[in-house]
Design a protein around this motif. Sequence first.
Motif, PDB file in Angstrom:
ATOM      1  N   ASN A 278     -13.103  10.662  13.512  1.00  0.00           N
ATOM      2  CA  ASN A 278     -11.749  10.845  13.371  1.00  0.00           C
ATOM      3  C   ASN A 278     -11.445  10.055  12.211  1.00  0.00           C
ATOM      4  O   ASN A 278     -11.534   9.037  12.246  1.00  0.00           O
ATOM      5  CB  ASN A 278     -11.169  10.372  14.485  1.00  0.00           C
ATOM      6  N   ALA A 280      -8.461   9.087   9.327  1.00  0.00           N
ATOM      7  CA  ALA A 280      -7.155   9.183   9.052  1.00  0.00           C
ATOM      8  C   ALA A 280      -6.445   8.309   7.991  1.00  0.00           C
ATOM      9  O   ALA A 280      -7.120   7.011   7.608  1.00  0.00           O
ATOM     10  CB  ALA A 280      -6.314   8.951  10.600  1.00  0.00           C
ATOM     11  N   LEU A 301     -12.537  15.255  12.624  1.00  0.00           N
ATOM     12  CA  LEU A 301     -10.882  15.610  12.515  1.00  0.00           C
ATOM     13  C   LEU A 301     -10.418  14.613  11.109  1.00  0.00           C
ATOM     14  O   LEU A 301     -10.975  13.469  11.291  1.00  0.00           O
ATOM     15  CB  LEU A 301     -10.059  15.004  13.736  1.00  0.00           C
ATOM     16  N   ASN A 303      -7.083  13.723   9.318  1.00  0.00           N
ATOM     17  CA  ASN A 303      -5.572  14.113   9.482  1.00  0.00           C
ATOM     18  C   ASN A 303      -5.092  13.098   8.556  1.00  0.00           C
ATOM     19  O   ASN A 303      -5.348  11.865   8.554  1.00  0.00           O
ATOM     20  CB  ASN A 303      -5.185  13.873  10.892  1.00  0.00           C
ATOM     21  N   ASN A 304      -3.988  13.491   7.825  1.00  0.00           N
ATOM     22  CA  ASN A 304      -3.033  12.504   7.192  1.00  0.00           C
ATOM     23  C   ASN A 304      -3.830  11.683   5.989  1.00  0.00           C
ATOM     24  O   ASN A 304      -3.435  10.747   5.595  1.00  0.00           O
ATOM     25  CB  ASN A 304      -2.270  11.707   7.983  1.00  0.00           C
ATOM     26  N   ASN A 330      -5.979  18.306   8.985  1.00  0.00           N
ATOM     27  CA  ASN A 330      -4.504  18.507   9.516  1.00  0.00           C
ATOM     28  C   ASN A 330      -4.145  19.751  10.172  1.00  0.00           C
ATOM     29  O   ASN A 330      -3.249  20.428  10.229  1.00  0.00           O
ATOM     30  CB  ASN A 330      -3.929  18.479   8.135  1.00  0.00           C
TER      31      ASN A 330
END
Length: 402
Positions: A278, A280, A301, A303-304, A330
């Motif tokens: 993950n 981010a 993942l 994200n952002n 995202n």
Amino acid sequence: LPNAFGVYSNQQNTTIKNCIISLGIEGLGGYGIILTENADNSFLINNTLDSNGIGVSVQTEPIVAEGGLRILQPAPNNVYYYGNTFKNNLKGIEIKGFNPTSKDYSSKNHTIYFNNFIENQEAIVTERLSESSIIENLFVDGESGIVLFSSNNLVRNNQLINNSYQSILVLGNENLIISNFVTNYAWGVEVSGNNNSIQNNIVQNIPNEEEKSHSHGGISIHGSNNLVEKNNILYSTSSGIKIEGYGGGNTISNNYVNDTLFGIILRESNENKLLTNNIAFSSFGIVLTSNSQRNILEGNLMNNNEYGLAIRGETNEVFENSISQNNLINGKGVLYHYKISNKEFNGGNIGTIYCINCNNVVYKNFELSDNEEGLILFNTSNSKVENIVSKNNLNGIYVMLG
């Protein structure tokens, strides 16, 4: 003149307790405590070693045999260090193993537990140490924390705070680096070797190249078949996790990386597995570069981040990877196609598309966003893209010959 050493022992079953030793660090400085050859089963408890060249030195002892030949005697085994304070030494503990009865010539079964290392240039330095543990120690305001030129050891639950150079540096195989807390270092955790495990560590606030000339990021790996799992890397202005150089076959799984330059970056490293990480709030989520190939990405993942996925290179081999659609940027998946023909893809929740060495492929009705490439056609012929919307990508649609 200062003494050359405070305490010297070559005897078994020695306990050195509640001593205060300060010999000065002028020149090479003095040795606070020296343990040599037969000092097996020794205990160092609640001592203070302040301003010495080396606080504790565990070393081999040369003897001169018949004919003038110098022979190194075995270094001590089974040494226990508990509750000691090492302050302002050039080196806190130095262990140099040599054991001719051991296949790897190492000194074994040292336990360094619950000691304080304050303002030392190098806190712990080892060569040829094995089957030993460095557990629950505190390292504060020094230069280097733990430096192991050794294999088959455990480094667990240590706190390394506000040291200016290396936090944990390991050159060796089959070491366990588990549940340590590292903050404010130029180097976070750096491991060169094979079959090491780096798990459940917290590494944060790693300075970048402008702030420290030796910045290497959060966790850096050089070697093969290492496991990097369940670590938290926070607020690094360099890389979060970097896999670099010779070897490959490493597994990087279930790590959380937040607010870094490169979340996870592979440089010249092949056949690695990146699984369910993950990343981010970083500039780049996952980057494969410098001829990294045959890597597997599944369930990651991103994200952002400014850009989620980036694969950089100009040869077919660079793009020879297996990247599943369940890698999400995202919330959008990845279409990664290698050597496919006569296919049509019409819409879907996709963030980026790679088509490598393909023929007669159609992509239409996609909205691609937040990656280094929206859509890349590499060495692809007789193919068509229709009604593609590209937003917030470094390159929208990129057509390239290798």
